[in-house]
Write a protein that holds these residues in place. Structure first.
Motif, PDB file in Angstrom:
ATOM      1  N   UNK A 195       0.873  -1.178   0.000  1.00  0.00           N
ATOM      2  CA  UNK A 195       0.000   0.000   0.000  1.00  0.00           C
ATOM      3  C   UNK A 195       0.909   1.225   0.000  1.00  0.00           C
ATOM      4  N   UNK A 196       0.553   2.233  -0.783  1.00  0.00           N
ATOM      5  CA  UNK A 196       1.462   3.369  -0.999  1.00  0.00           C
ATOM      6  C   UNK A 196       0.702   4.692  -0.952  1.00  0.00           C
ATOM      7  N   UNK A 197       1.335   5.662  -0.347  1.00  0.00           N
ATOM      8  CA  UNK A 197       0.841   7.035  -0.355  1.00  0.00           C
ATOM      9  C   UNK A 197       1.983   7.886  -0.907  1.00  0.00           C
ATOM     10  N   UNK A 198       1.730   8.678  -1.952  1.00  0.00           N
ATOM     11  CA  UNK A 198       2.795   9.490  -2.544  1.00  0.00           C
ATOM     12  C   UNK A 198       2.815   9.310  -4.055  1.00  0.00           C
ATOM     13  N   UNK A 199       3.901   9.730  -4.682  1.00  0.00           N
ATOM     14  CA  UNK A 199       3.996   9.614  -6.142  1.00  0.00           C
ATOM     15  C   UNK A 199       5.380   9.092  -6.514  1.00  0.00           C
ATOM     16  N   UNK A 200       5.425   8.013  -7.301  1.00  0.00           N
ATOM     17  CA  UNK A 200       6.704   7.510  -7.816  1.00  0.00           C
ATOM     18  C   UNK A 200       6.939   8.228  -9.153  1.00  0.00           C
ATOM     19  N   UNK A 229       3.719  19.618  -4.254  1.00  0.00           N
ATOM     20  CA  UNK A 229       3.145  18.441  -4.927  1.00  0.00           C
ATOM     21  C   UNK A 229       2.656  18.804  -6.331  1.00  0.00           C
ATOM     22  N   UNK A 230       2.168  20.035  -6.490  1.00  0.00           N
ATOM     23  CA  UNK A 230       1.658  20.451  -7.801  1.00  0.00           C
ATOM     24  C   UNK A 230       2.790  20.503  -8.830  1.00  0.00           C
ATOM     25  N   UNK A 231       3.964  20.978  -8.414  1.00  0.00           N
ATOM     26  CA  UNK A 231       5.024  21.074  -9.439  1.00  0.00           C
ATOM     27  C   UNK A 231       6.004  19.904  -9.397  1.00  0.00           C
ATOM     28  N   UNK A 232       5.822  19.000  -8.418  1.00  0.00           N
ATOM     29  CA  UNK A 232       6.774  17.886  -8.272  1.00  0.00           C
ATOM     30  C   UNK A 232       6.925  17.108  -9.584  1.00  0.00           C
ATOM     31  N   UNK A 233       8.176  16.940 -10.017  1.00  0.00           N
ATOM     32  CA  UNK A 233       8.465  16.137 -11.213  1.00  0.00           C
ATOM     33  C   UNK A 233       8.096  16.821 -12.521  1.00  0.00           C
ATOM     34  N   UNK A 237      -4.270  19.018 -16.596  1.00  0.00           N
ATOM     35  CA  UNK A 237      -3.209  19.038 -15.587  1.00  0.00           C
ATOM     36  C   UNK A 237      -3.880  18.781 -14.242  1.00  0.00           C
ATOM     37  N   UNK A 238      -3.482  17.717 -13.576  1.00  0.00           N
ATOM     38  CA  UNK A 238      -4.013  17.488 -12.230  1.00  0.00           C
ATOM     39  C   UNK A 238      -3.254  18.349 -11.226  1.00  0.00           C
ATOM     40  N   UNK A 239      -3.989  18.795 -10.190  1.00  0.00           N
ATOM     41  CA  UNK A 239      -3.352  19.646  -9.191  1.00  0.00           C
ATOM     42  C   UNK A 239      -2.486  18.875  -8.188  1.00  0.00           C
ATOM     43  N   UNK A 240      -2.906  17.674  -7.847  1.00  0.00           N
ATOM     44  CA  UNK A 240      -2.203  16.888  -6.811  1.00  0.00           C
ATOM     45  C   UNK A 240      -2.101  17.650  -5.484  1.00  0.00           C
ATOM     46  N   UNK A 241      -3.105  18.484  -5.178  1.00  0.00           N
ATOM     47  CA  UNK A 241      -3.039  19.273  -3.937  1.00  0.00           C
ATOM     48  C   UNK A 241      -3.558  18.485  -2.735  1.00  0.00           C
ATOM     49  N   UNK A 242      -4.085  17.289  -2.965  1.00  0.00           N
ATOM     50  CA  UNK A 242      -4.677  16.517  -1.861  1.00  0.00           C
ATOM     51  C   UNK A 242      -6.084  17.005  -1.590  1.00  0.00           C
TER      52      UNK A 242
END
Ligand code: M6R
Length: 610
Positions: free
Chosen positions: A100-105, A266-270, A391-396
């Motif tokens: 189980x994972x929380x986060x982004x690879x 998180x929005x600009x990560x990667x 574009x997804x925000x990934x803001x949670x």
């Protein structure tokens, strides 16, 4: 913002994880799942369901569950639609390992190709699944070691819990950038993404630090920190359940305001490519050739998202050179918009992705054959599904009714979109690099404004009883004036108007007197001198002023003693910084007025009706 629960111990009942998981449902959900070591079959058994945790519960009710360890997960999708095959826990090819994972690879595409070449086959669209296949690949009889070696190949963020039928009685946990803690109970050890999940079982916890990997069994805990095992530091949680869900903050709104350094990151990560002075927006790759032809943009949104769109217009016109119109969804849907279907694109901005007034124009644009894009936070929502790309925000998940971290994330996404479209056109490498470098600094800058919380609280106390307030700004900060006024209206029920500074003399200045204060958003930018003149006029009429300006600017002293300083950044990015004190101000005025700031009267988080 997924939720993870894990357990290894003497209790052989995986059902205890279900109640724990329900306590994490507030973190967002679109699906849930669990996996446990079945003491009868000696294999791992998994169950998953799309939707609320109660759907998983219904499935489990019909089954006999016996065994330990177990892992549970509630998902808030980032990569891959919210469907059953994407729900966690994910398994390797053999079904011997579950994770189980929380986060982004971030490097999952490269890892997936590499693993496919080694013969692995994938069942989901998630970034997570690569990690469990890597563990399978690296397993040489020691689960802890396999996890450790696999994590070394991963870039991105994670909080993970791993179990395997090859290591019964073991639970491995690790974190980097996503929170994870270990609960120390009488009968075993828990793992949880936040303390709310395990409070019913124990108040004794060990917070994992970034880079640490824990090996747990019923009686022992070993934590590896930088190649040496450390002595775990057990802490006692003093929060009750509700306090724990709010991360110790009194309200979700304050928690979400304070989370902005990480939600922006998180929005600009990667996505920032500093060397190229460009950004990588995976969700636009399929339409990037079409986007080169676009000569006109129509941004459609409602409420705070509409103000984000207004800032976006300034960005896109100034830096990408694309004429941009911004319109309220509720107005757009009833006029007869003129699109050139070959040359135009529509951008819908929405946190929830379910706003009816934004969906209707989106459908109209699609019917007319116009390219549609989304800037959306909730993965798999209607707008995310209906748009051609986005574009997804990934803001949670945002739980407070007031949009706070969603706005700063939308503005960050718009800044990246500006670089993307600008670099397809005339924007130079130097300019692209400059913007990208400044975007990267935003979390630190926002943090430094949040550090001024107590000062802003004092101003809120001072101004809380005024019946009216005016918010003024110009150019990039005009939409932020509108947003500041909206925030104080919806959260504290104080009547407030947002205006463009230059408009005062055309009417509203008649209102100004001692009892009518103004929040002047006036960073040292290209319109600063103009704002000074506007504010002088208010001061001459005895209107009290709170000024938001750039650190080091001494020239506002004659206008007001109530000054909030914000750090310097590029003019186009100032709204991301200048809105922070306005959010805190509205929050504290609401609190001082004794109001329910998380659920203001007459409002809903997601407006799914016309
Ligand atoms: O979910 P959306 O971003 O589409 O929602 C749009 C508006 O309803 C929303 O921003 C609303 O104005 C907020 N309550 C503002 O704080």
């Amino acid at each position: 913002m997924c939720g993870i629960i894990g357990y290894v111990g003497h209790k052989n009942d995986p059902r205890i994880g279900l109640d724990a998981l329900k306590r994490l449902e507030y973190r967002g959900y679109d699906s849930a799942g669990m996996a446990y070591y079945n003491s009868k079959t000696k294999k791992i058994t998994a169950n998953k369901a799309v939707g609320r945790i109660s759907f998983l519960e219904n499935k489990l009710n019909a089954k006999k569950l016996e065994g330990s360890p177990f892992i549970y997960h509630t998902r808030w999708a980032t990569h891959g639609a919210p469907i059953q095959k994407n729900a966690h826990p994910h398994a390797d090819c053999t079904g011997n390992f579950y994770l189980a994972h929380n986060g982004i690879i971030e490097n999952y595409l490269q890892l997936r190709d590499w693993l496919k070449n080694k013969g692995h086959s994938f069942k989901s669209e998630t970034d997570t699944e690569v990690l469990v296949h890597l563990i399978e690949h690296n397993f040489k009889g020691d689960l802890f070691n396999a996890v450790k070696v696999s994590l070394a190949r991963v870039t991105g963020t994670y909080g993970i819990a791993v179990i395997s039928s090859k290591a019964p009685g073991e639970l491995i946990a690790a974190r980097l950038g996503s929170p994870l803690l270990i609960g120390v109970a009488k009968d075993g050890h828990f793992v949880a993404s936040d303390p709310a999940g395990i409070l019913a079982h124990t108040k004794k916890v060990v917070y994992l630090e970034d880079g640490e990997i824990a090996k747990l069994n019923a009686d022992e805990m070993h934590i590896l920190n930088k190649n040496t095992f450390k002595e775990p530091e057990v802490e006692e949680i003093e929060w009750n359940l509700e306090e724990a869900q709010k991360g110790g903050y009194p309200h979700f709104m304050l928690k979400e305001i304070m989370e902005q350094p990480s939600s922006i990151r998180e929005t600009f990560r990667g996505r920032l490519i500093l060397r190229d002075g460009n950004v990588k927006l995976g969700g636009l790759e399929l339409v990037q050739e079409k986007l080169k032809q676009i000569k006109k943009l129509h941004i459609i949104a409602c409420g705070t998202a509409y103000y984000a769109g207004m800032v976006g217009k300034y960005m896109l016109e100034e830096y990408a050179g694309i004429p941009t119109e911004v319109e309220l969804g509720s107005e757009f849907r009833y006029r007869k918009p003129i699109f050139d279907k070959k040359d135009s694109a529509v951008i819908c901005i929405s946190q929830s992705g379910e706003t009816a007034d934004t969906i209707a124009p989106l459908k109209e644009a699609k019917n007319r054959g116009v390219l549609t894009l989304g800037i959306v936070n909730v993965v798999g929502s209607t707008i995310a599904r209906e748009t051609d790309a986005g574009v997804y925000n990934h803001a949670g998940p945002e739980i407070g009714v007031a949009s706070t971290k969603a706005l700063t994330s939308q503005l960050t996404a718009l800044a990246m979109l500006t670089v993307f479209l600008g670099r397809q056109r005339q924007m130079s490498h130097t300019m692209g690099k400059r913007i990208v470098e400044e975007i990267e600094k935003l979390p630190k800058l926002v943090e430094s404004v949040l550090a001024e919380k107590e000062k802003i609280k004092k101003f809120a106390r001072k101004y809380k009883n005024y019946p009216n307030m005016l918010y003024l700004g110009r150019k990039y900060n005009y939409p932020i004036a509108l947003e500041g006024a909206l925030k104080v209206k919806e959260i504290s029920y104080m009547h407030a108007e947002g205006y463009a500074g230059g408009e005062m003399k055309h009417g509203p200045i008649a209102l100004i007197e001692e009892s009518f204060p103004t929040m002047a958003i006036m960073p040292k930018d290209s319109v600063y001198e103009k704002m000074v003149s506007n504010i002088e006029e208010l001061k001459a009429r005895s209107g009290p002023i709170i000024a938001v300006t750039t650190r080091g600017n001494k020239s506002v002293g004659h206008l007001s003693k109530d000054v909030i300083y914000i750090p310097k950044t590029l003019e186009m990015l100032t709204p991301i910084i200048s809105v922070i004190p306005l959010q805190l101000f509205a929050y504290y005025v609401g609190v001082f007025r004794g109001l329910n700031v998380d659920k203001p009267r007459n409002l809903a988080k997601s407006v799914t009706v016309e």
